[in-house]
Structures are given as structure tokens and as C-alpha cells.
Design a protein around this motif. Structure first.
Motif, PDB file in Angstrom:
ATOM      1  N   ARG A  12       0.845  -1.124   0.046  1.00  0.00           N
ATOM      2  CA  ARG A  12      -0.035  -0.113  -0.057  1.00  0.00           C
ATOM      3  C   ARG A  12       0.769   1.283   0.014  1.00  0.00           C
ATOM      4  N   SER A  13       0.759   2.198  -0.970  1.00  0.00           N
ATOM      5  CA  SER A  13       1.591   3.208  -1.231  1.00  0.00           C
ATOM      6  C   SER A  13       1.546   4.082   0.296  1.00  0.00           C
ATOM      7  N   SER A  14       0.401   4.176   0.984  1.00  0.00           N
ATOM      8  CA  SER A  14       0.344   4.942   2.283  1.00  0.00           C
ATOM      9  C   SER A  14       1.344   4.123   3.103  1.00  0.00           C
ATOM     10  N   GLU A  15       1.788   3.151   3.144  1.00  0.00           N
ATOM     11  CA  GLU A  15       2.651   2.370   4.136  1.00  0.00           C
ATOM     12  C   GLU A  15       4.039   2.834   3.898  1.00  0.00           C
ATOM     13  N   ILE A  16       4.517   3.355   2.667  1.00  0.00           N
ATOM     14  CA  ILE A  16       5.907   3.388   2.286  1.00  0.00           C
ATOM     15  C   ILE A  16       6.382   4.625   3.158  1.00  0.00           C
ATOM     16  N   ILE A  17       7.470   4.285   3.896  1.00  0.00           N
ATOM     17  CA  ILE A  17       8.107   5.514   4.552  1.00  0.00           C
ATOM     18  C   ILE A  17       9.163   5.961   3.867  1.00  0.00           C
ATOM     19  N   ALA A  18      10.061   4.982   3.011  1.00  0.00           N
ATOM     20  CA  ALA A  18      11.201   5.647   2.334  1.00  0.00           C
ATOM     21  C   ALA A  18      11.408   4.566   1.364  1.00  0.00           C
ATOM     22  N   ILE A  19      12.170   4.926   0.326  1.00  0.00           N
ATOM     23  CA  ILE A  19      12.711   4.014  -0.653  1.00  0.00           C
ATOM     24  C   ILE A  19      14.157   4.528  -0.727  1.00  0.00           C
ATOM     25  N   LEU A  20      15.197   3.734  -0.596  1.00  0.00           N
ATOM     26  CA  LEU A  20      16.476   3.917  -0.545  1.00  0.00           C
ATOM     27  C   LEU A  20      17.219   3.090  -1.779  1.00  0.00           C
ATOM     28  N   GLU A  21      18.377   3.861  -2.347  1.00  0.00           N
ATOM     29  CA  GLU A  21      18.997   3.164  -3.418  1.00  0.00           C
ATOM     30  C   GLU A  21      20.066   2.303  -2.683  1.00  0.00           C
ATOM     31  N   LYS A  22      20.332   1.445  -3.399  1.00  0.00           N
ATOM     32  CA  LYS A  22      21.255   0.292  -2.711  1.00  0.00           C
ATOM     33  C   LYS A  22      22.651   0.833  -2.389  1.00  0.00           C
ATOM     34  N   ASP A  23      23.231   1.724  -3.017  1.00  0.00           N
ATOM     35  CA  ASP A  23      24.574   2.461  -2.775  1.00  0.00           C
ATOM     36  C   ASP A  23      24.459   3.199  -1.347  1.00  0.00           C
ATOM     37  N   THR A  24      23.189   3.853  -1.132  1.00  0.00           N
ATOM     38  CA  THR A  24      22.993   4.442   0.222  1.00  0.00           C
ATOM     39  C   THR A  24      23.001   3.573   1.258  1.00  0.00           C
ATOM     40  N   VAL A  25      22.261   2.159   0.805  1.00  0.00           N
ATOM     41  CA  VAL A  25      22.315   1.251   1.906  1.00  0.00           C
ATOM     42  C   VAL A  25      23.470   0.726   2.377  1.00  0.00           C
ATOM     43  N   HIS A  26      24.385   0.625   1.377  1.00  0.00           N
ATOM     44  CA  HIS A  26      25.696  -0.002   1.507  1.00  0.00           C
ATOM     45  C   HIS A  26      26.471   1.003   2.317  1.00  0.00           C
ATOM     46  N   SER A  27      26.355   2.444   1.947  1.00  0.00           N
ATOM     47  CA  SER A  27      27.274   3.158   2.579  1.00  0.00           C
ATOM     48  C   SER A  27      27.028   4.015   3.763  1.00  0.00           C
ATOM     49  N   SER A  28      25.815   3.566   4.517  1.00  0.00           N
ATOM     50  CA  SER A  28      25.330   4.232   5.594  1.00  0.00           C
ATOM     51  C   SER A  28      25.565   3.292   6.758  1.00  0.00           C
ATOM     52  N   GLU A  29      26.389   3.613   7.707  1.00  0.00           N
ATOM     53  CA  GLU A  29      26.350   2.714   9.082  1.00  0.00           C
ATOM     54  C   GLU A  29      25.035   2.892   9.734  1.00  0.00           C
ATOM     55  N   ASP A  30      24.428   3.880   9.671  1.00  0.00           N
ATOM     56  CA  ASP A  30      23.003   3.941  10.292  1.00  0.00           C
ATOM     57  C   ASP A  30      21.851   3.032   9.782  1.00  0.00           C
ATOM     58  N   ILE A  31      22.027   2.918   8.481  1.00  0.00           N
ATOM     59  CA  ILE A  31      21.138   2.090   7.748  1.00  0.00           C
ATOM     60  C   ILE A  31      21.440   0.614   8.090  1.00  0.00           C
ATOM     61  N   LYS A  32      22.761   0.228   8.162  1.00  0.00           N
ATOM     62  CA  LYS A  32      23.187  -1.114   8.361  1.00  0.00           C
ATOM     63  C   LYS A  32      22.824  -1.484   9.697  1.00  0.00           C
ATOM     64  N   GLN A  33      22.885  -0.599  10.738  1.00  0.00           N
ATOM     65  CA  GLN A  33      22.438  -0.827  12.100  1.00  0.00           C
ATOM     66  C   GLN A  33      21.005  -1.058  11.880  1.00  0.00           C
ATOM     67  N   TYR A  34      20.306  -0.147  11.334  1.00  0.00           N
ATOM     68  CA  TYR A  34      18.721  -0.283  11.280  1.00  0.00           C
ATOM     69  C   TYR A  34      18.547  -1.792  10.797  1.00  0.00           C
ATOM     70  N   LEU A  35      19.043  -2.206   9.699  1.00  0.00           N
ATOM     71  CA  LEU A  35      18.978  -3.223   9.156  1.00  0.00           C
ATOM     72  C   LEU A  35      19.179  -4.715  10.103  1.00  0.00           C
ATOM     73  N   SER A  36      20.289  -4.499  10.851  1.00  0.00           N
ATOM     74  CA  SER A  36      20.652  -5.522  11.683  1.00  0.00           C
ATOM     75  C   SER A  36      19.931  -5.638  12.984  1.00  0.00           C
ATOM     76  N   GLU A  37      19.172  -4.553  13.485  1.00  0.00           N
ATOM     77  CA  GLU A  37      18.254  -4.532  14.430  1.00  0.00           C
ATOM     78  C   GLU A  37      16.771  -4.877  14.110  1.00  0.00           C
ATOM     79  N   HIS A  38      16.386  -4.661  12.871  1.00  0.00           N
ATOM     80  CA  HIS A  38      15.165  -5.254  12.289  1.00  0.00           C
ATOM     81  C   HIS A  38      15.249  -6.495  11.411  1.00  0.00           C
TER      82      HIS A  38
END
Length: 85
Positions: A12-38
Motif C-alpha cells: 500500500r503506497s500510504s505505508e511506504i516510509i522511504a525508498i533508498l538506493e542500494k548505494d545508500t544502503v551499503h554506504s550508511s552505517e546507520d542503515i546497516k545498524q537499522y537492518l541488523s536491528e530489524h
């Protein structure tokens, strides 16, 4: 409205919080931590490499669909989602 995000998954489009590029995911320590926590909420839709990460309230989708394509689908759907580039 619903948006196809890969495989047979519609979100559902209203449930989307963010759409991130693969490069952003790989380069951000915050996102890596978020992924490991979730880790239990991550849904792999790409066989191998993913092109985008879609964050929703219940899940995090790793999608084979490019972020630009997902953006076009959101705009085409006529949804009232705000898009920040």
C-alpha cells in the motif's frame, strides 16, 4: 493505491516510509545498524543483488526494482504520497 515492489508483492503506497538506493544502503552505517536491528522484518525479493530498499511500518523490502521505477509507479498511481528527492 498499491505499488508492485517485486516478485508477487504489492505494498500500500500510504505505508511506504522511504525508498533508498542500494548505494545508500551499503554506504550508511546507520542503515546497516537499522537492518541488523530489524533483521526479522527484512523481506528479500531479489535473488542476489537488490536495487532498492523499501521501508514500511511492518517490513523492510529488498527489491530488484530500481528506485526511479518505483517513484514513477507512485506518481502514476495518483496516490497522495509526498515524494522527496
Amino acid at each position: 493505491m498499491y505499488i508492485h515492489v517485486g516478485e508477487d508483492v504489492m505494498v500500500r503506497s500510504s505505508e511506504i516510509i522511504a525508498i533508498l538506493e542500494k548505494d545508500t544502503v551499503h554506504s550508511s552505517e546507520d542503515i546497516k545498524q537499522y537492518l541488523s536491528e530489524h533483521q526479522d522484518a527484512v523481506v528479500h525479493l531479489a535473488n542476489g543483488n537488490f536495487k532498492s530498499m523499501i521501508i514500511t511500518k511492518p517490513h523492510v523490502y529488498l527489491s530488484p526494482i530500481a528506485p526511479g521505477t518505483l517513484k514513477k509507479r507512485l506518481l502514476k498511481s495518483g496516490s497522495d504520497v509526498e515524494i522527496d528527492d
